[in-house]
Design an enzyme around this catalytic site. Structure first.
Site, PDB file in Angstrom:
ATOM      1  N   CYS A  95       0.852  -1.189   0.000  1.00 38.75           N
ATOM      2  CA  CYS A  95       0.000   0.000   0.000  1.00 38.75           C
ATOM      3  C   CYS A  95       0.886   1.237   0.000  1.00 38.75           C
ATOM      4  CB  CYS A  95      -0.876  -0.020   1.259  1.00 38.75           C
ATOM      5  SG  CYS A  95      -2.001   1.373   1.377  1.00 38.75           S
ATOM      6  N   HIS A 137      -9.125  -4.091  -1.401  1.00 38.14           N
ATOM      7  CA  HIS A 137      -8.144  -3.258  -0.684  1.00 38.14           C
ATOM      8  C   HIS A 137      -8.528  -1.782  -0.769  1.00 38.14           C
ATOM      9  CE1 HIS A 137      -3.796  -2.195   0.313  1.00 38.14           C
ATOM     10  NE2 HIS A 137      -4.263  -1.061  -0.167  1.00 38.14           N
ATOM     11  N   GLU A 138      -8.901  -1.327  -1.974  1.00 38.43           N
ATOM     12  CA  GLU A 138      -9.231   0.102  -2.137  1.00 38.43           C
ATOM     13  C   GLU A 138     -10.526   0.460  -1.424  1.00 38.43           C
ATOM     14  OE1 GLU A 138      -6.890   1.837  -2.965  1.00 38.43           O
ATOM     15  OE2 GLU A 138      -5.701   0.351  -4.040  1.00 38.43           O
ATOM     16  N   HIS A 141     -10.004   1.190   2.122  1.00 39.25           N
ATOM     17  CA  HIS A 141      -9.544   2.568   2.401  1.00 39.25           C
ATOM     18  C   HIS A 141     -10.735   3.505   2.606  1.00 39.25           C
ATOM     19  CE1 HIS A 141      -5.201   2.460   1.983  1.00 39.25           C
ATOM     20  NE2 HIS A 141      -5.265   1.853   0.818  1.00 39.25           N
TER      21      HIS A 141
HETATM   22 NI    NI Z   1      -3.651   0.935  -0.130  1.00 43.17          NI
END
Ligand code: NI
Length: 170
Positions: A95, A137-138, A141
Site C-alpha cells: 500500500c 483493498h481500495e 480505504h
Molecule cells: Ni492501499
C-alpha cells in the site's frame, strides 16, 4: 502540484469516506489528479481518495500492467458497493500508505462490485483474483481500513520491504 499521500499511522486514514453526491467536471479533474498520484508510485495498481486526504468514496484500480492477470483495465469506482463474494484466498498486499511493509491478507477470490463510473453511469464488474483483491483493498480505504487491520497474523504475515519498488502497491 502533486497530491500528498497520507501514510500510516496518520489518523486520517481511519476516517470513513462519504458518498459522492455529484459526478461533475470538478470531480473528474480530481480523479485525474488522483490517477496521476497512482501512476507516479512504483508498481501502483490502485489508489483511493482518502489516501490523498479527500474523504469521498472514489477509487481507481488498474492491474493491467501485469498482462497475465485477467482484468478490466482501468476502473474508476465512485460509491462502490461489493454485492457478492465467493471463495477466500490469502495473498500478499502492499500500500502506498504503508510504504515500509507488505502483508498477507485473506480476501474473497471473486466479487461483484457496483459503482458509478466517471460519467456518473452505473456499472457492474465481476472481478477475480488479483483484481478482486485490489478492489477490496481500495474499498477498505474508503471505510478507514488498511491491510494492516486485516493481517492473518502480525507475527507471521507482516514483512518489511527491502526496496519500495519491489512489490505492487495499492
Ligand atoms: Ni492501499
Amino acid at each position: 502540484m502533486a497530491l500528498e499521500i497520507l501514510t500510516y499511522p496518520d489518523e486520517r486514514l481511519k476516517q470513513i469516506s462519504l458518498p459522492v453526491q455529484q459526478v461533475d467536471d470538478s470531480l473528474r479533474a480530481f480523479i485525474a489528479e488522483l490517477e496521476r498520484a497512482m501512476r507516479a508510485a512504483p508498481g501502483g495498481v490502485g489508489i483511493a481518495a482518502p489516501q490523498v486526504g479527500c474523504f469521498q468514496r472514489i477509487a481507481i484500480i488498474d492491474v493491467s500492467a501485469r498482462p497475465e492477470i485477467a482484468s478490466h483495465g482501468r476502473m474508476v469506482l465512485i460509491n462502490p458497493e461489493i454485492t457478492s463474494w465467493e471463495g477466500m484466498v490469502k495473498g500478499r498486499e502492499g500500500c502506498m500508505s504503508v510504504p515500509d511493509f507488505t502483508g498477507n491478507v485473506m480476501r474473497a477470490e471473486r466479487i461483484t462490485v457496483s459503482a458509478l463510473d466517471e460519467r456518473g453511469e452505473p456499472r457492474k464488474y465481476h472481478c477475480e483474483g488479483y483484481e478482486a483483491r485490489a478492489v477490496q483493498h481500495e474499498i477498505d480505504h474508503l471505510d478507514g481500513l488498511l491491510f494492516l487491520d486485516r493481517l492473518v497474523s502480525r507475527r507471521t504475515d507482516l514483512f518489511r520491504r527491502k526496496r519500495y519498488a519491489s512489490r505492487k502497491t495499492a
